[in-house]
Design a protein around this motif. Structure first.
Motif, mmCIF file in Angstrom:
data_model
loop_
_atom_site.group_PDB
_atom_site.id
_atom_site.type_symbol
_atom_site.label_atom_id
_atom_site.label_comp_id
_atom_site.label_asym_id
_atom_site.label_seq_id
_atom_site.Cartn_x
_atom_site.Cartn_y
_atom_site.Cartn_z
ATOM 1 N N ILE A 17 32.651 -24.143 14.980
ATOM 2 C CA ILE A 17 31.284 -23.442 15.125
ATOM 3 C C ILE A 17 31.136 -22.899 13.702
ATOM 4 O O ILE A 17 30.156 -22.776 12.908
ATOM 5 N N VAL A 18 32.097 -22.143 13.109
ATOM 6 C CA VAL A 18 32.059 -21.332 11.888
ATOM 7 C C VAL A 18 32.001 -22.450 10.667
ATOM 8 O O VAL A 18 31.316 -21.898 9.728
ATOM 9 N N THR A 19 32.791 -23.607 10.705
ATOM 10 C CA THR A 19 32.713 -24.431 9.809
ATOM 11 C C THR A 19 31.309 -25.028 9.768
ATOM 12 O O THR A 19 30.472 -24.989 8.440
ATOM 13 N N TYR A 20 30.656 -25.323 10.702
ATOM 14 C CA TYR A 20 29.234 -25.949 10.811
ATOM 15 C C TYR A 20 28.403 -24.846 10.487
ATOM 16 O O TYR A 20 27.148 -25.038 9.755
ATOM 17 N N MET A 21 28.642 -23.741 10.724
ATOM 18 C CA MET A 21 27.717 -22.511 10.355
ATOM 19 C C MET A 21 27.473 -22.506 8.852
ATOM 20 O O MET A 21 26.465 -22.261 8.321
ATOM 21 N N ILE A 22 28.570 -22.589 8.306
ATOM 22 C CA ILE A 22 28.541 -22.368 6.698
ATOM 23 C C ILE A 22 27.879 -23.441 6.246
ATOM 24 O O ILE A 22 26.877 -23.434 5.446
ATOM 25 N N ILE A 23 28.008 -24.717 6.900
ATOM 26 C CA ILE A 23 27.223 -25.746 6.333
ATOM 27 C C ILE A 23 25.623 -25.677 6.705
ATOM 28 O O ILE A 23 25.058 -26.191 5.702
ATOM 29 N N GLU A 24 25.401 -25.320 7.556
ATOM 30 C CA GLU A 24 23.951 -25.010 7.940
ATOM 31 C C GLU A 24 23.437 -23.957 7.105
ATOM 32 O O GLU A 24 22.061 -24.090 6.775
ATOM 33 N N VAL A 25 23.947 -22.899 6.807
ATOM 34 C CA VAL A 25 23.262 -21.899 6.039
ATOM 35 C C VAL A 25 23.132 -22.709 4.723
ATOM 36 O O VAL A 25 22.164 -22.299 4.116
ATOM 37 N N LEU A 26 24.082 -23.131 3.898
ATOM 38 C CA LEU A 26 24.038 -23.930 2.713
ATOM 39 C C LEU A 26 22.731 -24.935 2.854
ATOM 40 O O LEU A 26 22.009 -25.148 2.057
ATOM 41 N N GLY A 27 22.628 -25.537 3.892
ATOM 42 C CA GLY A 27 21.680 -26.550 4.077
ATOM 43 C C GLY A 27 20.354 -25.979 4.288
ATOM 44 O O GLY A 27 19.254 -26.434 3.820
ATOM 45 N N GLY A 28 20.115 -24.927 5.201
ATOM 46 C CA GLY A 28 18.968 -24.092 5.056
ATOM 47 C C GLY A 28 18.438 -23.654 3.658
ATOM 48 O O GLY A 28 17.468 -23.641 3.388
ATOM 49 N N ILE A 29 19.479 -23.261 2.739
ATOM 50 C CA ILE A 29 19.043 -22.681 1.235
ATOM 51 C C ILE A 29 18.580 -23.864 0.754
ATOM 52 O O ILE A 29 17.723 -23.998 0.116
ATOM 53 N N TRP A 30 19.230 -25.047 0.940
ATOM 54 C CA TRP A 30 18.942 -26.340 0.089
ATOM 55 C C TRP A 30 17.765 -26.942 0.499
ATOM 56 O O TRP A 30 16.846 -27.224 -0.383
ATOM 57 N N THR A 31 17.227 -26.874 1.864
ATOM 58 C CA THR A 31 16.076 -27.559 2.349
ATOM 59 C C THR A 31 15.140 -26.548 2.323
ATOM 60 O O THR A 31 13.983 -26.848 2.651
ATOM 61 N N ASN A 32 15.290 -25.140 2.192
ATOM 62 C CA ASN A 32 14.367 -24.126 2.340
ATOM 63 C C ASN A 32 13.721 -23.738 3.549
ATOM 64 O O ASN A 32 12.663 -23.585 3.890
#
Length: 282
Positions: A17-32
Motif C-alpha cells: 500500500i505504501v509503495t503504490y501510495m507514493i507512486i499514486e501521489v507522484l502520478g497525481g502530480i504528473w497528471t494534475n
C-alpha cells in the motif's frame, strides 16, 4: 503462530500500500489529477490503519506489569485516535483543493490518470484478498477494520477510474474535483467513525454490540437471583470487555452460589466478555 501469520500478512499489505501510495501521489502530480491525489490520501489512511493493527498485535502482546496491569492493549485505541485525526485532516485538504478547482478546472492527463487508477484498483483487490483470506476478518476487530479501510479505498480507485473515463469520453474536467470530493466524504466518514468508537472506549462506554438492559434481564432469568446492582460493562480495547456487578441470591449456599456465578460467566463469555467479576451479597 496465529499472530505471526497476521503480522506477516499485515506487513506485506502495508509495504504494498505504501509503495503504490507514493507512486499514486507522484502520478497525481504528473497528471494534475486531484482524484488520484485523493485516492492516494485514502491509501495513506489504509497504511495507517494497517500500522495500527500491527501495533495492536505486536505491542499489545506485551505482558502485563505492575504499573500496567492490563498490559499495553490500549495502544490500539490511542493509535486509532491518531488515525481518525489524520483521516479528517486529509479529507479537509481534498475538500479545499476540490472546491478551488471548481472555479477553474485544470487540464488533466486523463490517459495516465486512468492507467494509474486502474493499477491502484488491482493493488487494492490484491491487498483486500490477502487480508480476507489470511487475516481472520470475522473474529478479529482490528483486522476487520483494516480490511474495511482497503475496501473503502478500492471504491476510491473506482471513482478515479470513472473520473478519467468521463474526461476521456466527454472532456468533462469537472469530473476530477467532483469525484475527489466524493472520495473525501468517504474518508471523512471513516475518520469520524474511528474517532467516535475510540472516544467511546476511552470513556469506558458499554460495548456497542451488547445491550446492557437485555443482558441484565438475561441474568435475572437465571434461577435464585434476587437483585443485581452496581453493574459496569466497559472495554479495554475493541475486543477485550470487562464486566463487574453485585448480585443477591435467594436462599443460596456457598456451593450453589459458585454454580450461579459460573452460569453468569458462561452467559457473558458467549457475548464476548472476557473478564468477569461478581460479588455475592447475602
Amino acid at each position: 503462530m496465529e499472530n505471526t501469520s497476521r503480522i506477516r500478512i499485515l506487513m506485506i499489505s502495508f509495504f504494498i500500500i505504501v509503495t503504490y501510495m507514493i507512486i499514486e501521489v507522484l502520478g497525481g502530480i504528473w497528471t494534475n489529477s486531484l482524484a488520484l491525489i485523493a485516492d492516494a490520501g485514502h491509501m495513506l489512511s489504509d497504511a495507517i490503519s494497517l500500522l495500527i493493527s500491527l501495533l495492536a498485535i505486536i505491542i499489545g502482546g506485551k505482558a502485563a506489569s505492575k504499573s500496567k496491569s492490563y498490559g499495553y492493549k490500549r495502544i490500539e485505541i490511542l493509535a486509532a485516535l491518531l488515525n481518525a485525526f489524520t483521516l479528517i485532516a486529509i479529507s479537509f485538504y481534498i475538500f479545499y483543493e476540490g472546491f478551488t478547482r471548481f472555479k477553474n478546472p485544470p487540464e488533466v492527463a486523463s490517459g495516465g490518470m486512468l492507467l494509474i487508477a486502474f493499477i491502484g484498483l488491482l493493488i487494492n483487490i490484491l491487498v483486500a484478498g490477502m487480508i480476507y483470506k489470511g487475516g481472520d476478518t470475522k473474529k478479529n476487530i482490528n483486522i476487520r477494520s483494516a480490511f474495511l479501510h482497503v475496501i473503502s479505498d478500492l471504491l476510491g480507485s473506482v471513482g478515479a477510474i470513472l473520473a478519467a473515463l468521463l474526461i476521456i469520453c466527454f472532456q468533462w474536467n469537472l469530473a476530477d474535483p467532483i469525484i475527489s470530493i466524493f472520495v473525501a466524504i468517504l474518508i471523512l466518514l471513516s475518520g469520524f467513525r474511528v474517532f467516535r468508537d475510540a472516544v467511546h472506549i476511552l470513556m469506558e462506554g458499554t460495548p456497542l454490540n451488547i445491550n446492557l438492559e437485555v443482558l441484565k434481564k438475561e441474568i435475572y432469568n437465571l434461577e435464585k437471583i434476587e437483585d443485581i446492582s452496581d453493574i459496569h460493562l466497559w472495554s479495554i480495547t475493541s475486543d477485550i470487555h470487562i464486566f463487574t456487578c453485585k448480585i443477591k441470591v435467594r436462599n443460596g449456599n456457598e456451593y450453589r452460589n459458585n454454580e450461579i456465578i459460573d452460569n453468569i460467566e458462561q452467559l457473558l463469555n458467549s457475548k464476548g466478555v472476557n473478564h468477569v467479576t461478581i460479588q455475592i451479597l447475602y
